[in-house]
Scaffold this active site. Structure first.
Site, PDB file in Angstrom:
ATOM      1  N   GLY A  18     -44.246 -23.850 -61.550  1.00 17.52           N
ATOM      2  CA  GLY A  18     -45.608 -23.417 -61.245  1.00 17.52           C
ATOM      3  C   GLY A  18     -46.149 -24.051 -59.969  1.00 17.52           C
ATOM      4  N   ASP A  38     -34.054 -25.824 -56.771  1.00 18.03           N
ATOM      5  CA  ASP A  38     -34.321 -25.885 -58.211  1.00 18.03           C
ATOM      6  C   ASP A  38     -33.011 -25.633 -58.940  1.00 18.03           C
ATOM      7  OD1 ASP A  38     -37.277 -25.493 -59.887  1.00 18.03           O
ATOM      8  OD2 ASP A  38     -35.437 -25.054 -61.004  1.00 18.03           O
ATOM      9  N   ASP A  64     -28.824 -29.189 -59.332  1.00 22.65           N
ATOM     10  CA  ASP A  64     -29.330 -30.148 -60.301  1.00 22.65           C
ATOM     11  C   ASP A  64     -29.506 -31.477 -59.550  1.00 22.65           C
ATOM     12  OD1 ASP A  64     -29.757 -32.025 -62.262  1.00 22.65           O
ATOM     13  OD2 ASP A  64     -28.300 -31.159 -63.652  1.00 22.65           O
ATOM     14  N   TYR A 156     -43.935 -40.504 -69.316  1.00 21.90           N
ATOM     15  CA  TYR A 156     -44.490 -39.661 -68.244  1.00 21.90           C
ATOM     16  C   TYR A 156     -45.494 -40.456 -67.411  1.00 21.90           C
ATOM     17  CZ  TYR A 156     -46.547 -35.445 -66.123  1.00 21.90           C
ATOM     18  OH  TYR A 156     -46.990 -34.489 -65.236  1.00 21.90           O
ATOM     19  N   LYS A 160     -45.382 -41.637 -63.398  1.00 21.11           N
ATOM     20  CA  LYS A 160     -46.382 -41.208 -62.399  1.00 21.11           C
ATOM     21  C   LYS A 160     -47.062 -42.427 -61.778  1.00 21.11           C
ATOM     22  CE  LYS A 160     -45.558 -36.829 -62.880  1.00 21.11           C
ATOM     23  NZ  LYS A 160     -44.955 -36.034 -61.809  1.00 21.11           N
ATOM     24  N   THR A 191     -48.765 -24.051 -66.360  1.00 24.52           N
ATOM     25  CA  THR A 191     -47.453 -23.731 -65.782  1.00 24.52           C
ATOM     26  C   THR A 191     -46.438 -23.796 -66.919  1.00 24.52           C
ATOM     27  OG1 THR A 191     -46.808 -26.030 -65.384  1.00 24.52           O
ATOM     28  CG2 THR A 191     -48.051 -24.953 -63.610  1.00 24.52           C
TER      29      THR A 191
HETATM   30  N1  LIG Z   1     -48.750 -28.372 -64.753  1.00 21.88           N
HETATM   31  C1  LIG Z   1     -49.567 -29.395 -64.853  1.00 21.88           C
HETATM   32  O1  LIG Z   1     -50.616 -29.348 -65.506  1.00 21.88           O
HETATM   33  C2  LIG Z   1     -49.233 -30.681 -64.146  1.00 21.88           C
HETATM   34  C3  LIG Z   1     -50.205 -31.684 -64.157  1.00 21.88           C
HETATM   35  C4  LIG Z   1     -49.949 -32.879 -63.512  1.00 21.88           C
HETATM   36  C5  LIG Z   1     -48.743 -33.063 -62.856  1.00 21.88           C
HETATM   37  N2  LIG Z   1     -47.796 -32.077 -62.871  1.00 21.88           N
HETATM   38  C6  LIG Z   1     -46.536 -32.364 -62.153  1.00 21.88           C
HETATM   39  O2  LIG Z   1     -46.231 -31.337 -61.256  1.00 21.88           O
HETATM   40  C7  LIG Z   1     -44.826 -31.274 -61.042  1.00 21.88           C
HETATM   41  C8  LIG Z   1     -44.375 -29.838 -61.216  1.00 21.88           C
HETATM   42  O3  LIG Z   1     -44.736 -29.417 -62.513  1.00 21.88           O
HETATM   43  P1  LIG Z   1     -44.906 -27.874 -62.913  1.00 21.88           P
HETATM   44  O4  LIG Z   1     -46.139 -27.785 -63.710  1.00 21.88           O
HETATM   45  O5  LIG Z   1     -44.690 -27.030 -61.714  1.00 21.88           O
HETATM   46  O6  LIG Z   1     -43.672 -27.765 -63.920  1.00 21.88           O
HETATM   47  P2  LIG Z   1     -42.642 -26.563 -64.159  1.00 21.88           P
HETATM   48  O7  LIG Z   1     -41.996 -26.902 -65.458  1.00 21.88           O
HETATM   49  O8  LIG Z   1     -43.323 -25.257 -63.988  1.00 21.88           O
HETATM   50  O9  LIG Z   1     -41.604 -26.775 -62.962  1.00 21.88           O
HETATM   51  C9  LIG Z   1     -40.676 -27.837 -62.915  1.00 21.88           C
HETATM   52  C10 LIG Z   1     -39.445 -27.312 -62.196  1.00 21.88           C
HETATM   53  O10 LIG Z   1     -38.479 -28.372 -62.117  1.00 21.88           O
HETATM   54  C11 LIG Z   1     -37.203 -27.781 -62.248  1.00 21.88           C
HETATM   55  N3  LIG Z   1     -36.213 -28.779 -62.653  1.00 21.88           N
HETATM   56  C12 LIG Z   1     -36.173 -29.421 -63.842  1.00 21.88           C
HETATM   57  N4  LIG Z   1     -35.104 -30.242 -63.868  1.00 21.88           N
HETATM   58  C13 LIG Z   1     -34.476 -30.116 -62.670  1.00 21.88           C
HETATM   59  C14 LIG Z   1     -33.309 -30.706 -62.109  1.00 21.88           C
HETATM   60  N5  LIG Z   1     -32.581 -31.596 -62.797  1.00 21.88           N
HETATM   61  N6  LIG Z   1     -32.931 -30.352 -60.862  1.00 21.88           N
HETATM   62  C15 LIG Z   1     -33.667 -29.420 -60.168  1.00 21.88           C
HETATM   63  N7  LIG Z   1     -34.780 -28.840 -60.656  1.00 21.88           N
HETATM   64  C16 LIG Z   1     -35.181 -29.181 -61.902  1.00 21.88           C
HETATM   65  C17 LIG Z   1     -37.404 -26.704 -63.327  1.00 21.88           C
HETATM   66  O11 LIG Z   1     -36.364 -25.750 -63.315  1.00 21.88           O
HETATM   67  C18 LIG Z   1     -38.765 -26.148 -62.927  1.00 21.88           C
HETATM   68  O12 LIG Z   1     -38.640 -25.029 -62.076  1.00 21.88           O
HETATM   69  C19 LIG Z   1     -44.217 -32.242 -62.052  1.00 21.88           C
HETATM   70  O13 LIG Z   1     -43.918 -33.455 -61.399  1.00 21.88           O
HETATM   71  C20 LIG Z   1     -45.329 -32.450 -63.059  1.00 21.88           C
HETATM   72  O14 LIG Z   1     -45.248 -33.701 -63.676  1.00 21.88           O
HETATM   73  C21 LIG Z   1     -48.018 -30.885 -63.493  1.00 21.88           C
END
Ligand SMILES: NC(=O)c1ccc[n+]([C@@H]2O[C@H](COP(=O)([O-])OP(=O)(O)OC[C@H]3O[C@@H](n4cnc5c(N)ncnc54)[C@H](O)[C@@H]3O)[C@@H](O)[C@H]2O)c1
Length: 251
Positions: A18, A38, A64, A156, A160, A191
């Site tokens: 997302g 990704d 990965d 988590y 962070k 997301t």
């Molecule tokens: N969505 C929220 O509310 C939120 C809030 C605070 C922080 N975040 C942070 O934002 C960042 C992105 O989160 P998001 O919401 O887009 O999550 P998401 O789950 O939509 O996306 C994470 C992506 O990481 C990829 N991924 C996972 N393991 C992997 C690996 N080993 N190698 C390569 N790619 C890999 C997944 O395929 C996925 O596309 C994260 O660090 C998350 O902690 C999100």
């Protein structure tokens, strides 16, 4: 468009979920040649299509990232595809919601590896190139959990908080070399990471009530902050964690 001066600046974005996906589209729409990485090839394809629709270009690498060696290879590959990265965005992460007493060793290890170790491995590999070039804009995606003590978020939150300190040290070490290093710290954004949780047991309404703005955020609101920090307009901002959270950390 010129205001942000992203045109022709190679960008490496890791994470096509997302927030990484929206950031890749936003950077590409501003004219940056983006390389997106990704595990998930379908997500890579769908972001690449969205970037094209927005008038930009995104090339993709399926990888990965869970080893220092693979991270180094990806940075080299991305440099070959679009040029040495001038912009770097780290947006991979995972969470397991469990109390400390129930969090398994394997959960801890996996969360630390993806959220924090990949940030170090990639930041170091990209940082070496940026320092040599004398220019760089790095943005890590942190979280409000790096500041607040959310129950069931031990690993988590620790990653962070660790990420916030990692980027501050990188920022200090590289400030005189033209490289800025910052984070955006999202509040609750819908997301793939959060959808199941939001859809269960009234969690969505409960979380919305904790946000002074009284709503969840959308990925584009994170992408806007990433785009600004990736631009020359943010050239004197370094070592900062920018909360994009509708006021969540105020209460
Ligand atoms: N969505 C929220 O509310 C939120 C809030 C605070 C922080 N975040 C942070 O934002 C960042 C992105 O989160 P998001 O919401 O887009 O999550 P998401 O789950 O939509 O996306 C994470 C992506 O990481 C990829 N991924 C996972 N393991 C992997 C690996 N080993 N190698 C390569 N790619 C890999 C997944 O395929 C996925 O596309 C994260 O660090 C998350 O902690 C999100």
């Amino acid at each position: 468009m010129d205001w942000l001066t992203l045109s022709g600046r190679p960008a490496l974005v890791v994470g096509a979920g997302g927030l990484g996906g929206a950031s890749a589209v936003a950077l590409a729409a501003q004219g940056a040649p983006v390389v997106l990485v990704d595990l998930d090839e379908e997500r890579l394809e769908s972001v690449s299509r969205a970037a094209k629709d927005a008038g930009g270009s995104v090339r993709t690498i399926a990888a990965d990232l869970r080893s220092a060696r693979r991270c180094r290879e990806v940075v080299a590959e991305a440099s070959g595809l679009a040029g040495v990265p001038q912009i770097f965005v780290h947006a991979v992460g995972r969470n397991v919601r469990r109390p400390v007493l129930e969090l398994g060793d394997e959960d801890w290890r996996a969360i630390v590896e993806l959220n924090l170790s990949t940030a170090y491995w990639l930041g170091r590999a990209v940082g070496a190139l940026m320092v040599e070039a004398g220019y760089g804009r790095m943005t890590f995606v942190s979280s409000v959990s790096g500041l607040l003590a959310h129950a069931d978020h031990a690993a988590y939150a620790a990653t962070k908080g660790g990420l916030n300190q990692l980027l501050r040290v990188m920022a200090r070490e590289w400030a005189a070399r033209g490289v800025t290093v910052n984070a955006v710290a999202p509040g609750y954004i819908e997301t793939g990471l959060t959808r199941d949780h939001l859809d269960r047991d009234g969690n969505r309404e409960a979380l919305e009530s904790l946000v002074p703005a009284r709503r969840l955020g959308v990925p584009e609101e994170i992408a806007d902050a990433v785009t600004f920090l990736s631009s020359d307009r943010a050239r004197f901002i370094t070592g900062q964690v920018l909360y994009v959270d509708g006021g969540r950390v105020l209460v």
